[in-house]
Scaffold this motif. Structure first.
Motif, PDB file in Angstrom:
ATOM      1  N   ILE A 199     -15.590  48.165 -10.596  1.00  0.00           N
ATOM      2  CA  ILE A 199     -14.314  48.710 -10.107  1.00  0.00           C
ATOM      3  C   ILE A 199     -14.158  50.155 -10.569  1.00  0.00           C
ATOM      4  CG2 ILE A 199     -11.801  48.523 -10.269  1.00  0.00           C
ATOM      5  CD1 ILE A 199     -12.131  45.504 -10.505  1.00  0.00           C
ATOM      6  N   LYS A 200     -14.406  50.401 -11.850  1.00  0.00           N
ATOM      7  CA  LYS A 200     -14.269  51.764 -12.377  1.00  0.00           C
ATOM      8  C   LYS A 200     -15.283  52.703 -11.727  1.00  0.00           C
ATOM      9  CE  LYS A 200     -14.684  50.439 -16.665  1.00  0.00           C
ATOM     10  NZ  LYS A 200     -14.807  50.519 -18.138  1.00  0.00           N
ATOM     11  N   HIS A 201     -16.518  52.212 -11.526  1.00  0.00           N
ATOM     12  CA  HIS A 201     -17.551  53.062 -10.945  1.00  0.00           C
ATOM     13  C   HIS A 201     -17.223  53.397  -9.487  1.00  0.00           C
ATOM     14  CE1 HIS A 201     -21.487  54.916 -11.057  1.00  0.00           C
ATOM     15  NE2 HIS A 201     -21.798  54.338  -9.909  1.00  0.00           N
ATOM     16  N   TYR A 202     -16.692  52.443  -8.765  1.00  0.00           N
ATOM     17  CA  TYR A 202     -16.280  52.712  -7.380  1.00  0.00           C
ATOM     18  C   TYR A 202     -15.237  53.828  -7.339  1.00  0.00           C
ATOM     19  CZ  TYR A 202     -13.499  52.208  -3.132  1.00  0.00           C
ATOM     20  OH  TYR A 202     -12.795  52.474  -1.990  1.00  0.00           O
ATOM     21  N   LEU A 203     -14.252  53.769  -8.240  1.00  0.00           N
ATOM     22  CA  LEU A 203     -13.205  54.799  -8.259  1.00  0.00           C
ATOM     23  C   LEU A 203     -13.785  56.161  -8.618  1.00  0.00           C
ATOM     24  CD1 LEU A 203     -10.425  52.727 -10.055  1.00  0.00           C
ATOM     25  CD2 LEU A 203     -10.488  53.363  -7.640  1.00  0.00           C
ATOM     26  N   ARG A 204     -14.808  56.184  -9.500  1.00  0.00           N
ATOM     27  CA  ARG A 204     -15.432  57.457  -9.860  1.00  0.00           C
ATOM     28  C   ARG A 204     -16.327  57.996  -8.743  1.00  0.00           C
ATOM     29  NH1 ARG A 204     -15.718  55.130 -15.276  1.00  0.00           N
ATOM     30  NH2 ARG A 204     -17.741  54.221 -14.804  1.00  0.00           N
ATOM     31  N   MET A 205     -16.798  57.110  -7.856  1.00  0.00           N
ATOM     32  CA  MET A 205     -17.677  57.522  -6.760  1.00  0.00           C
ATOM     33  C   MET A 205     -16.928  58.138  -5.592  1.00  0.00           C
ATOM     34  SD  MET A 205     -20.267  54.252  -6.740  1.00  0.00           S
ATOM     35  CE  MET A 205     -20.814  54.583  -5.068  1.00  0.00           C
ATOM     36  N   LEU A 206     -15.601  58.028  -5.592  1.00  0.00           N
ATOM     37  CA  LEU A 206     -14.828  58.614  -4.494  1.00  0.00           C
ATOM     38  C   LEU A 206     -15.035  60.124  -4.468  1.00  0.00           C
ATOM     39  CD1 LEU A 206     -11.493  56.611  -4.923  1.00  0.00           C
ATOM     40  CD2 LEU A 206     -13.228  56.291  -3.149  1.00  0.00           C
ATOM     41  N   PRO A 207     -15.021  60.745  -3.285  1.00  0.00           N
ATOM     42  CA  PRO A 207     -15.224  62.204  -3.194  1.00  0.00           C
ATOM     43  C   PRO A 207     -14.218  62.981  -4.030  1.00  0.00           C
ATOM     44  CG  PRO A 207     -15.273  61.186  -1.022  1.00  0.00           C
ATOM     45  CD  PRO A 207     -14.833  60.121  -1.964  1.00  0.00           C
ATOM     46  N   ALA A 208     -13.001  62.474  -4.135  1.00  0.00           N
ATOM     47  CA  ALA A 208     -11.958  63.078  -4.970  1.00  0.00           C
ATOM     48  C   ALA A 208     -11.292  61.948  -5.739  1.00  0.00           C
ATOM     49  CB  ALA A 208     -10.940  63.822  -4.116  1.00  0.00           C
ATOM     50  N   PRO A 209     -10.687  62.231  -6.881  1.00  0.00           N
ATOM     51  CA  PRO A 209     -10.032  61.154  -7.635  1.00  0.00           C
ATOM     52  C   PRO A 209      -8.951  60.479  -6.806  1.00  0.00           C
ATOM     53  CG  PRO A 209      -9.366  63.307  -8.464  1.00  0.00           C
ATOM     54  CD  PRO A 209     -10.506  63.537  -7.537  1.00  0.00           C
ATOM     55  N   LEU A 210      -8.685  59.229  -7.125  1.00  0.00           N
ATOM     56  CA  LEU A 210      -7.722  58.452  -6.334  1.00  0.00           C
ATOM     57  C   LEU A 210      -6.362  59.138  -6.260  1.00  0.00           C
ATOM     58  CD1 LEU A 210      -7.349  55.815  -4.775  1.00  0.00           C
ATOM     59  CD2 LEU A 210      -6.637  54.731  -6.897  1.00  0.00           C
ATOM     60  N   MET A 211      -5.963  59.826  -7.321  1.00  0.00           N
ATOM     61  CA  MET A 211      -4.660  60.490  -7.331  1.00  0.00           C
ATOM     62  C   MET A 211      -4.778  61.962  -6.925  1.00  0.00           C
ATOM     63  SD  MET A 211      -3.272  58.519 -10.724  1.00  0.00           S
ATOM     64  CE  MET A 211      -1.578  59.057 -10.697  1.00  0.00           C
ATOM     65  N   THR A 212      -5.943  62.349  -6.380  1.00  0.00           N
ATOM     66  CA  THR A 212      -6.261  63.615  -5.700  1.00  0.00           C
ATOM     67  C   THR A 212      -6.224  64.828  -6.624  1.00  0.00           C
ATOM     68  OG1 THR A 212      -4.026  64.251  -4.989  1.00  0.00           O
ATOM     69  CG2 THR A 212      -5.226  62.677  -3.597  1.00  0.00           C
ATOM     70  N   TYR A 213      -7.113  65.781  -6.332  1.00  0.00           N
ATOM     71  CA  TYR A 213      -7.113  67.060  -7.048  1.00  0.00           C
ATOM     72  C   TYR A 213      -5.814  67.816  -6.771  1.00  0.00           C
ATOM     73  CZ  TYR A 213     -12.149  66.497  -7.828  1.00  0.00           C
ATOM     74  OH  TYR A 213     -13.380  66.042  -8.229  1.00  0.00           O
ATOM     75  N   GLN A 214      -5.290  67.656  -5.542  1.00  0.00           N
ATOM     76  CA  GLN A 214      -4.102  68.416  -5.142  1.00  0.00           C
ATOM     77  C   GLN A 214      -2.909  68.144  -6.055  1.00  0.00           C
ATOM     78  OE1 GLN A 214      -2.824  67.547  -1.156  1.00  0.00           O
ATOM     79  NE2 GLN A 214      -1.008  68.860  -1.264  1.00  0.00           N
ATOM     80  N   TYR A 215      -2.732  66.883  -6.441  1.00  0.00           N
ATOM     81  CA  TYR A 215      -1.561  66.519  -7.237  1.00  0.00           C
ATOM     82  C   TYR A 215      -1.895  66.279  -8.705  1.00  0.00           C
ATOM     83  CZ  TYR A 215       0.773  65.954  -2.746  1.00  0.00           C
ATOM     84  OH  TYR A 215       1.311  66.187  -1.508  1.00  0.00           O
ATOM     85  N   GLN A 216      -3.144  66.562  -9.109  1.00  0.00           N
ATOM     86  CA  GLN A 216      -3.537  66.297 -10.498  1.00  0.00           C
ATOM     87  C   GLN A 216      -2.660  67.049 -11.490  1.00  0.00           C
ATOM     88  OE1 GLN A 216      -5.347  68.241 -12.937  1.00  0.00           O
ATOM     89  NE2 GLN A 216      -6.202  66.633 -14.229  1.00  0.00           N
ATOM     90  N   ARG A 217      -2.463  68.352 -11.257  1.00  0.00           N
ATOM     91  CA  ARG A 217      -1.633  69.144 -12.166  1.00  0.00           C
ATOM     92  C   ARG A 217      -0.167  68.705 -12.101  1.00  0.00           C
ATOM     93  NH1 ARG A 217      -3.664  70.420 -16.251  1.00  0.00           N
ATOM     94  NH2 ARG A 217      -1.757  71.583 -16.653  1.00  0.00           N
ATOM     95  N   SER A 218       0.280  68.274 -10.915  1.00  0.00           N
ATOM     96  CA  SER A 218       1.673  67.822 -10.779  1.00  0.00           C
ATOM     97  C   SER A 218       1.933  66.588 -11.627  1.00  0.00           C
ATOM     98  CB  SER A 218       1.994  67.536  -9.301  1.00  0.00           C
ATOM     99  OG  SER A 218       1.816  68.690  -8.513  1.00  0.00           O
ATOM    100  N   PHE A 219       0.974  65.653 -11.602  1.00  0.00           N
ATOM    101  CA  PHE A 219       1.125  64.455 -12.430  1.00  0.00           C
ATOM    102  C   PHE A 219       1.135  64.814 -13.921  1.00  0.00           C
ATOM    103  CE2 PHE A 219      -0.460  61.983  -8.679  1.00  0.00           C
ATOM    104  CZ  PHE A 219       0.564  61.056  -8.636  1.00  0.00           C
TER     105      PHE A 219
END
Length: 737
Positions: free
Chosen positions: A452-472
């Motif tokens: 499960i963890k490896h699948y999430l790391r294999m995504l092209p971008a993190p599940l919570m997205t680069y766009q909103y990473q700093r916002s979080f």
């Protein structure tokens, strides 16, 4: 044996036995005198030592108070703020304690030394004077008596009568002095029982007052100590994960320094040697240079790395052109020429290597080819948030919840990498997905959780997205806990639809895992440490980004604890930005108050009873079925079979994730349980540390003993008393004694 009594009648006999008894009293007085003299000396030394100790402790407290923690990053967690404030709290306690010690020391001389000296001077000294007088009169009486007895009987009667009167007078005076001396000796012996002991008692009373003050201070300090202990524990856990990440980055930098070099298309900076021509000679001077593409501005700073200090002022100019210098045109390697708009002539510069020159030329629009780094190109992009991905994650989650949700170290213990890769490749391949039987012992739980963890790391971008990473991250840094939840709630609903659906699926599962933390030891905080870096990995791997991992963990904790509110309810209009009072930026620890024990709770999920859980699941279950566009496996009925696997309560709706509702007292702290008259009151010991989230709950550390513990009206909670305060305790955090 005690001292023999001195009878007044013995003064007239003045027998050898009387003299022996009197001598024993005199020896005791001399012994007492020496003892008091030494005691006064030791007392003064003790008082001086206490003064020195107090001075040293005050200096120690001042040092604590003056030191300020400087944490890495632009903000601090509540735990770090609490730890940063701890030194000032320690200093305050020590200063308060020393103030009481100072009062004790100021009184010690009057209470102890002065009375002892007065007793020694007034009583023992008086007894010594009486002894001198007694010895003098004894000698005089014996001399007169011997002289009188040597008179001849042939003397005249008048002369003999006068001699008799003189002897009677001397004898009478001797008896009086003897009586007074005996009286004084016995008086001093009796007075020392209280005049000597009473000052010692008063001094000890001062010590007891000081120690009692320390005891009261310790009681008052106990709540802060509990919060600090939990904060230290949380910070240590975060440090371990952060340290491993930083160490991993350092090793990558050592192995491939160029791949991890931070390069911006708009800015280039580093050391260059600049050719400076003087009369008949030219020298190469080292500068630290920075170039900004937009204004085409080049800045040079003369800097000596050896001394670590700035040598000269900055010099800057606007770039006109940049030309690579041919090797055969100059003796030096890696050179290029630049022309400036605002200064005449050509400036020749030398880079540190061929690669360095290429990067400088590229930044200044040189002819060097653009070279971009494709980081993790082999790993990223292999997984997608499509139907296959959703079905694989659902299948893995179902296996974890049915087979190993109580397994210790769930998600923290990793599986064998080759087994994880094999499971993922089989499960994500439409041709083989139906053949993967997760119920068999072939696949360990740690292999499934790692998949499960490896699948999430294999995504092209993190599940919570680069766009909103700093916002979080910024939301986690807000000072107000409610503002954090509101802002994260708002950002979650800005995520792409598939990202939000996968995040909801994952958070419901992690909440269920956390509800079994007493068995699997995976609290919300522990799950945050595991999933924070995966769900919110930064676009650029830097030390500053790694220092923000602790805030990534906090974001995941908030999502797990508030998953129902965040994913089921739409955020308030305007998101978390509407309330300026709640969204005040987090201040540095030097300007902030220490957090209260309600700001950062540990896991407070309760485990509902079977009947309660049954009702909650039937009422609030969320069926997670595969969509109509399910994967085209060898046989479609295999996925139907997966979705129809029975759950623990007898339903056949596939994966059902029950909502874990917090107790009513979390919404209304005034709601308190009432004890049944038939319920016995017992003592209980805390198995884990817990930080209260509401006024109705108790904060405590592992090993704390509670009194009057009895069931509460709130399911999964007990009610008990700690340090005179009665409140709620998570049932699975304690054991009855």
């Amino acid at each position: 044996m005690g001292l023999p009594a001195l009878e007044f009648s013995d003064c007239y006999l003045d027998s050898p036995q009387f003299r022996e008894r009197l001598k024993s009293h005199e020896m005791e007085l001399e012994k007492t005198n020496k003892f008091i003299k030494e005691l006064i000396k030791d007392g003064k030394a003790l008082i001086q030592a206490l003064k020195n100790l107090s001075t040293a402790k005050r200096k120690f407290a001042e040092s604590l108070n003056e030191f300020k923690f400087q944490c890495i990053g632009d903000a601090e967690t509540d735990d770090e703020i609490c730890i940063a404030k701890s030194l000032q709290e320690f200093a305050g306690v020590l200063q308060n304690l020393e103030d009481e010690r100072t009062r004790m020391i100021e009184n010690a001389s009057d209470v102890l030394i002065t009375p002892l000296e007065r007793f020694r001077k007034e009583q023992i000294a008086a007894a010594k004077e009486a002894k001198k007088k007694y010895d003098k009169e004894t000698e005089k009486y014996c001399t007169v008596l011997e002289k009188h007895l040597s008179l001849s009987a042939k003397k005249k009667e008048a002369h003999l009568h006068e001699a008799d009167n003189q002897v009677d007078h001397v004898r009478q005076h001797f008896y009086e002095v003897s009586l007074e001396y005996v009286f004084k000796v016995q008086e001093v012996q009796e007075r020392k029982m209280f005049d000597f002991v009473e000052p010692l008692l008063a001094f000890l009373q001062g010590l007891f007052t000081y120690y009692h003050h320390g005891y009261e201070l310790a009681k008052d300090f106990n709540h802060f100590k509990t919060d600090l202990t939990i904060s230290i524990q949380n910070t240590r856990n975060r440090f371990e994960s952060t340290r491993s990440e930083v160490e991993c980055l350092m090793k990558k930098m050592k192995e491939n320094p160029h791949e991890h070099k931070s390069i911006s298309p708009h800015t280039m900076e580093g050391y260059l040697f600049v050719q400076e021509k003087r009369s008949f000679v030219s020298t190469w001077v080292k500068y630290y240079c920075s170039y900004h593409r937009e204004p085409k501005r080049m800045t040079l700073m003369l800097f000596d790395q050896k001394s670590g200090g700035k040598v000269g002022d900055e010099d800057s100019f606007t770039l006109k052109s940049c030309t690579r210098r041919k090797t055969d045109s100059i003796e030096k390697r890696f050179c290029f020429d630049i022309e400036a708009v605002d200064r005449p002539g050509v400036i020749t510069m030398q880079a540190l290597s061929e690669e360095d020159r290429r990067l400088w030329m590229e930044a200044m629009d040189g002819r060097e080819p653009v070279y971009t780094l494709n980081r993790d190109s082999q790993n990223e992009g292999m997984a997608q948030l499509d139907v296959i991905g959703f079905n694989v994650v659902k299948k893995f989650i179902y296996a974890v919840e049915t087979r190993g949700i109580d397994e210790q170290g769930l998600y923290r213990i990793v599986g064998v990498n080759s087994r994880v890769q094999k499971l993922l490749s089989l499960a994500m391949d439409p041709k083989t997905c139906a053949d993967v039987e997760l119920d068999s012992t072939e696949w360990e739980i740690k292999t499934i959780t790692s998949a499960i963890k490896h699948y999430l790391r294999m995504l092209p971008a993190p599940l919570m997205t680069y766009q909103y990473q700093r916002s979080f991250i910024k939301a986690a840094k807000l000072d107000n806990p409610e503002a954090r939840v509101a802002e994260i709630h708002s950002i979650v609903h800005r995520l792409p639809e598939k990202n939000r659906q996968m995040l909801e699926l994952l958070m419901k599962h992690l909440a269920k895992v956390a509800s079994h933390h007493q068995q699997n030891l995976m609290t919300v905080a522990n799950l945050g440490v595991v999933f924070g870096p995966t769900l919110l990995r930064p676009q650029e791997e830097t030390v500053a980004a790694i220092m923000d991992i602790k805030f990534q963990n906090i974001v995941v904790e908030i999502l797990i604890e508030n998953h129902e509110r965040i994913f089921k309810d739409m955020p308030v209009s305007g998101g978390g930005q509407g309330n300026s009072q709640l969204n005040l930026p987090r201040r540095r620890s030097a300007d902030s108050k220490a957090p209260s024990c309600s700001e950062r709770p540990l896991t407070l999920f309760h485990t509902p009873t079977f009947s309660e859980k049954d009702k909650v699941e039937k009422r609030n279950s969320v069926v997670v079925n595969s969509s109509a566009d399910s994967v085209n496996c060898n046989s479609t009925h295999n996925w139907t079979r997966l979705n129809n696997l029975p759950t623990g309560d007898g339903d056949h709706d596939g994966l059902q994730l029950a909502k874990l509702s917090p107790p009513n007292s979390l919404q209304n702290p005034k709601v308190r349980s009432s004890m049944s008259t038939s319920t016995p009151l017992r003592k209980a010991r805390a198995l884990y540390a817990c930080k209260a989230e509401h006024d109705s709950e108790l904060s405590f550390i592992a090993g704390t003993i509670f009194d009057n513990v009895h069931p509460s009206r709130e399911p999964g909670w007990l009610e008990g008393t700690l340090d005179g305060k009665t409140g709620l305790i998570p049932e699975n955090y304690v054991e009855f004694l």
